[in-house]
Design a protein around this motif. Structure first.
Motif, mmCIF file in Angstrom:
data_model
loop_
_atom_site.group_PDB
_atom_site.id
_atom_site.type_symbol
_atom_site.label_atom_id
_atom_site.label_comp_id
_atom_site.label_asym_id
_atom_site.label_seq_id
_atom_site.Cartn_x
_atom_site.Cartn_y
_atom_site.Cartn_z
ATOM 1 N N GLN A 1 0.854 -1.176 0.000
ATOM 2 C CA GLN A 1 0.000 0.000 0.000
ATOM 3 C C GLN A 1 0.900 1.239 0.000
ATOM 4 O OE1 GLN A 1 -2.496 0.281 3.412
ATOM 5 N NE2 GLN A 1 -3.872 1.757 2.469
ATOM 6 N N GLU A 2 0.637 2.130 -0.933
ATOM 7 C CA GLU A 2 1.456 3.331 -1.029
ATOM 8 C C GLU A 2 1.079 4.294 0.090
ATOM 9 O OE1 GLU A 2 1.974 6.956 -4.140
ATOM 10 O OE2 GLU A 2 1.863 4.943 -4.970
ATOM 11 N N VAL A 3 2.074 4.852 0.757
ATOM 12 C CA VAL A 3 1.834 5.802 1.831
ATOM 13 C C VAL A 3 1.578 7.165 1.200
ATOM 14 C CG1 VAL A 3 2.807 6.853 3.892
ATOM 15 C CG2 VAL A 3 3.345 4.488 3.354
ATOM 16 N N THR A 4 0.486 7.798 1.588
ATOM 17 C CA THR A 4 0.119 9.080 0.985
ATOM 18 C C THR A 4 0.620 10.243 1.822
ATOM 19 O OG1 THR A 4 -1.988 9.058 2.140
ATOM 20 C CG2 THR A 4 -1.978 8.136 -0.064
ATOM 21 N N PRO A 5 0.956 11.353 1.170
ATOM 22 C CA PRO A 5 1.332 12.545 1.929
ATOM 23 C C PRO A 5 0.086 13.186 2.538
ATOM 24 C CG PRO A 5 1.610 12.915 -0.434
ATOM 25 C CD PRO A 5 1.139 11.516 -0.259
ATOM 26 N N LYS B 1 7.709 21.857 -8.971
ATOM 27 C CA LYS B 1 6.535 21.027 -9.245
ATOM 28 C C LYS B 1 5.343 21.464 -8.405
ATOM 29 C CE LYS B 1 6.754 16.613 -9.197
ATOM 30 N NZ LYS B 1 7.079 15.239 -8.813
ATOM 31 N N LYS B 2 4.153 21.202 -8.924
ATOM 32 C CA LYS B 2 2.937 21.430 -8.149
ATOM 33 C C LYS B 2 2.538 20.103 -7.516
ATOM 34 C CE LYS B 2 1.026 25.423 -10.300
ATOM 35 N NZ LYS B 2 0.917 26.473 -9.381
ATOM 36 N N TYR B 3 2.212 20.156 -6.235
ATOM 37 C CA TYR B 3 1.815 18.970 -5.494
ATOM 38 C C TYR B 3 0.345 19.111 -5.099
ATOM 39 C CZ TYR B 3 6.819 18.162 -5.156
ATOM 40 O OH TYR B 3 8.139 17.948 -5.450
ATOM 41 N N HIS B 4 -0.424 18.055 -5.319
ATOM 42 C CA HIS B 4 -1.854 18.115 -5.025
ATOM 43 C C HIS B 4 -2.124 18.257 -3.533
ATOM 44 C CE1 HIS B 4 -2.254 14.021 -3.360
ATOM 45 N NE2 HIS B 4 -1.287 13.719 -4.196
#
Length: 166
Positions: A5-9, A100-103
């Motif tokens: 499972q990818e860890v989300t920011p 970069k733009k980060y969501h």
């Protein structure tokens, strides 16, 4: 087959002044988060939010900050960081080193002040704890609750009874 499972920011909001950067990590009920403030980056790891998910992010900062003079406050609804810029001076064009733009990264317009705005209302104090108190972040001035005990109700034209429906 094991699926990682990818860890989300976590959602992050930021604002700045000439001497400091405000970071708000918008993650509620995050108990014992791991926060590392280094001169050129911020690392955060914690479990929280409504779904109690794992969140992690490393933010490579546009310029250096002073970890010794920076503050962190873990609250029930969010985690606030007040980062002391190593060099006072011009505002950073962005928070991160890369463009970069980060969501997950947004500007905190409640705390934002443009470089050419007057600094009078915040006092631009060297004492970061005093400044947080003024903003209601550390208790003190922002803790008093308004009382409506002394207010007398006024009569209003729309307080009349409503006629029955036929």
């Amino acid at each position: 087959m094991v699926v990682e499972q990818e860890v989300t920011p976590p959602p992050v909001m930021w604002a700045q002044r000439s001497q400091i950067v405000f970071l708000t990590i918008c993650l509620e009920d995050c108990k014992n988060p791991e926060i590392k403030i280094e001169p050129d980056k911020i690392y955060f790891h914690g479990i929280g939010g409504t779904e109690k998910k794992e969140h992690e992010v490393t933010m490579n900062l546009y310029k250096d900050v002073d970890p010794e003079k920076s503050l962190k406050f873990v609250r029930d609804r969010n985690i606030e960081l007040v980062l002391k810029k190593k060099d006072d001076g011009p505002y950073w064009p962005q928070l991160m080193k890369d463009k970069k733009k980060y969501h997950w990264l947004k500007v905190d317009f409640n705390k934002w002040k443009d470089e050419d705005d007057s600094e009078d209302d915040m006092g631009q104090s060297e004492d970061l704890e005093e400044m947080m108190r003024q903003m209601g972040g550390l208790g003190g001035a922002g803790d008093s609750k308004p009382s409506f005990d002394d207010v007398e109700p006024e009569s209003d034209s729309d307080d009349e009874d409503i006629p029955d429906l036929e």
